[in-house]
Design a protein around this motif. Structure first.
Motif, mmCIF file in Angstrom:
data_model
loop_
_atom_site.group_PDB
_atom_site.id
_atom_site.type_symbol
_atom_site.label_atom_id
_atom_site.label_comp_id
_atom_site.label_asym_id
_atom_site.label_seq_id
_atom_site.Cartn_x
_atom_site.Cartn_y
_atom_site.Cartn_z
ATOM 1 N N TYR A 9 0.453 -1.508 -0.279
ATOM 2 C CA TYR A 9 -0.426 -0.420 -0.063
ATOM 3 C C TYR A 9 0.898 1.196 -0.599
ATOM 4 N N GLU A 12 -4.064 4.512 1.466
ATOM 5 C CA GLU A 12 -4.523 3.925 1.680
ATOM 6 C C GLU A 12 -4.811 3.445 -0.768
ATOM 7 N N GLU A 13 -4.578 4.020 -0.634
ATOM 8 C CA GLU A 13 -4.154 2.784 -2.463
ATOM 9 C C GLU A 13 -3.470 1.741 -2.475
#
Length: 61
Positions: A9, A12-13
């Motif tokens: 990550y 939050e991606e």
């Protein structure tokens, strides 16, 4: 025995999933760099990028 799989990550991606070597190839960094994200020192220094183990045996109910 199969290699352990992780999710990588940035914030939050989710950028990549797979083995450490696969993630390094996908993200374009050295394997050692991805391995570093497993250690507690990386968690203390950076909360932006993280490596999370994927557990096949976990029961999500």
């Amino acid at each position: 025995m199969m290699e352990k799989e992780y999710a990588f990550y940035r914030g939050e991606e989710i950028l990549a999933t797979g083995t450490i070597a696969e993630i390094a190839r996908t993200v374009g960094v050295k394997v050692e760099t991805i391995k570093w994200y497993k250690y507690p020192s990386s968690k203390k220094r950076s909360t932006y990028s993280s490596l999370v183990p994927l557990d096949d045996e976990e029961d999500v109910s």
